[in-house]
Design an enzyme around this catalytic site. Structure first.
Site, PDB file in Angstrom:
ATOM      1  N   GLY A  68       0.819  -1.202   0.000  1.00  0.00           N
ATOM      2  CA  GLY A  68       0.000   0.000   0.000  1.00  0.00           C
ATOM      3  C   GLY A  68       0.852   1.250   0.000  1.00  0.00           C
ATOM      4  O   GLY A  68       2.080   1.200   0.166  1.00  0.00           O
ATOM      5  N   GLY A 128      -0.070  -5.281   0.345  1.00  0.00           N
ATOM      6  CA  GLY A 128      -1.217  -5.153  -0.540  1.00  0.00           C
ATOM      7  C   GLY A 128      -1.053  -5.894  -1.851  1.00  0.00           C
ATOM      8  O   GLY A 128      -2.044  -6.293  -2.470  1.00  0.00           O
ATOM      9  N   GLU A 151       4.660  -6.282   7.645  1.00  0.00           N
ATOM     10  CA  GLU A 151       3.978  -5.277   8.458  1.00  0.00           C
ATOM     11  C   GLU A 151       4.563  -5.107   9.860  1.00  0.00           C
ATOM     12  O   GLU A 151       4.599  -3.984  10.395  1.00  0.00           O
ATOM     13  CB  GLU A 151       2.487  -5.611   8.543  1.00  0.00           C
ATOM     14  CG  GLU A 151       1.704  -5.363   7.263  1.00  0.00           C
ATOM     15  CD  GLU A 151       1.888  -6.464   6.222  1.00  0.00           C
ATOM     16  OE1 GLU A 151       1.396  -6.291   5.093  1.00  0.00           O
ATOM     17  OE2 GLU A 151       2.533  -7.492   6.538  1.00  0.00           O
ATOM     18  N   ASP A 159      -2.315  -7.776   6.898  1.00  0.00           N
ATOM     19  CA  ASP A 159      -3.724  -7.528   6.573  1.00  0.00           C
ATOM     20  C   ASP A 159      -4.006  -8.056   5.184  1.00  0.00           C
ATOM     21  O   ASP A 159      -3.396  -9.008   4.747  1.00  0.00           O
ATOM     22  CB  ASP A 159      -4.059  -6.036   6.730  1.00  0.00           C
ATOM     23  CG  ASP A 159      -3.338  -5.150   5.726  1.00  0.00           C
ATOM     24  OD1 ASP A 159      -2.253  -5.534   5.225  1.00  0.00           O
ATOM     25  OD2 ASP A 159      -3.853  -4.049   5.427  1.00  0.00           O
TER      26      ASP A 159
END
Length: 354
Positions: A68, A128, A151, A159
């Site tokens: 992301g 992502g 992360e 995520d």
């Protein structure tokens, strides 16, 4: 025929459609505009009888997607961190919350896509990038693949359905990947069940063209090869034992007790990450293992992601790794009692309604 729509390219290739992430300077980092456009294109192709398959890949030479847009998320995290008035944080008052709301819905839509969804996981595939590829029904890795869920290194938690994927990898290898943020090779991804086929990177242009002209099965038959041996899977013996421990501190202790260079390095790597993010990641992975669906996991991840925005470690981690690049984060003091707060329901939880 190709059509540029912002940072996404849609290209016709016979009976296939290429979905190309087009931000090569940032290794195709995903922003909200890209999520919206991808969802729109996939929705149209799902009901188009002329489309037999969708092929996802990234522009440029460096990889599919580096994750992301971390810089944008940092602005949000820095503004919200420690803010007592942000307890009702949701998609209406946080750009990051709105981005994740739509991104996670896209991840779920990809997992349900009714046609062949061929994800070319070449080069760097992180965060992502895993979300838009590893939930597809046909996942292709190469000799250049470097896949990671990094992360915990920025005070965040895996995520985009990453905890769903990693929780289903046997022998502690998924926990290893989530807690160390290790880069996985294409061979590792195949061995862990995170990918399905191995195609040499030099063959990708012909492989992609063949999907549109001859169909996916014929293209795989022509270009897919046996993956090399996974170096990570070869270590499953000590990893399975060490990562079966109850807590992060016990996992670190078991790694040190193994005593090998690789196990000691693993212990040091984990110990340098955000203690809070590690504890929340461990619980997230273990809870995801019992989820019936990807959507169940994504609802939990959305809760956790928004709570990470409010925790000081995320702003600090991104600052240290991406903004100032001093690689010296000052993590907040860890409290076991604080972990529970990350999982509490939100005033406006993630939903998958139209």
């Amino acid at each position: 025929m190709s059509e540029q729509t912002g940072s996404v390219l849609a290209e016709e290739n016979g009976s296939a459609r290429s979905l190309i992430l087009n931000r090569p300077k940032s290794i195709n980092a995903i922003d909200h505009e890209m999520v919206t456009e991808m969802a729109k294109l996939l929705d149209g192709w799902a009901t188009d009888d002329a489309v037999a398959a969708v092929v996802l890949y990234g522009a440029g030479e460096r990889g599919l997607c580096a994750g992301g847009d971390i810089v944008a998320i940092h602005r949000d995290a820095a503004a919200l961190s420690g803010n007592p008035d942000a307890t009702d944080l949701d998609a209406e008052n946080s750009p990051s919350a709105k981005f994740w709301f739509d991104e996670y819905r896209l991840n779920a839509a990809i997992s349900r896509f009714p046609k062949k969804y061929v994800a070319i996981m070449d080069g760097i595939v992180m965060g992502g990038g895993v979300g838009v590829s590893a939930h597809g029904n046909t996942r292709v890795v190469t000799d250049r693949t470097r896949l990671a869920m990094p992360e915990v290194g920025i005070g965040f938690v895996p995520d985009v359905g990453g905890t769903h994927l990693l929780s289903r990898v046997p022998d502690g290898l998924g926990l290893y990947a989530g807690l160390t943020a290790a880069h996985l090779s294409g061979a590792d991804a195949i061995a862990m069940g995170l990918a399905d086929h191995y195609v040499p990177s030099e063959s990708l242009p012909e492989f992609i063209e063949a999907i549109g002209s001859s169909g996916l099965d014929a293209a795989l038959g022509r270009f897919a090869t046996e993956a090399p041996e996974s170096k990570l899977a070869a270590q499953r013996g000590w990893i399975s034992e060490a990562f079966a421990a109850e807590t992060v501190s016990e996992i670190i202790e078991r790694c040190r007790a193994v005593g090998t260079e690789e196990a000691t390095k693993t212990a040091d790597t984990i110990a340098a990450k955000s203690p809070t993010a590690l504890a929340v990641t461990l619980r997230s992975l273990r809870e995801a293992a019992g989820d019936a669906t990807l959507e169940d996991t994504l609802v939990r991840e959305y809760r956790v992601s928004l709570r990470c925005l409010l925790h000081p470690d995320m702003a600090e981690g991104i600052r240290a790794q991406v903004i100032d690049k001093d690689r010296n984060p000052s993590w907040a003091e860890f409290s076991e009692a604080s972990v529970e707060k990350f999982f509490a329901p939100l005033p406006h939880d993630l939903t998958f309604d139209a």
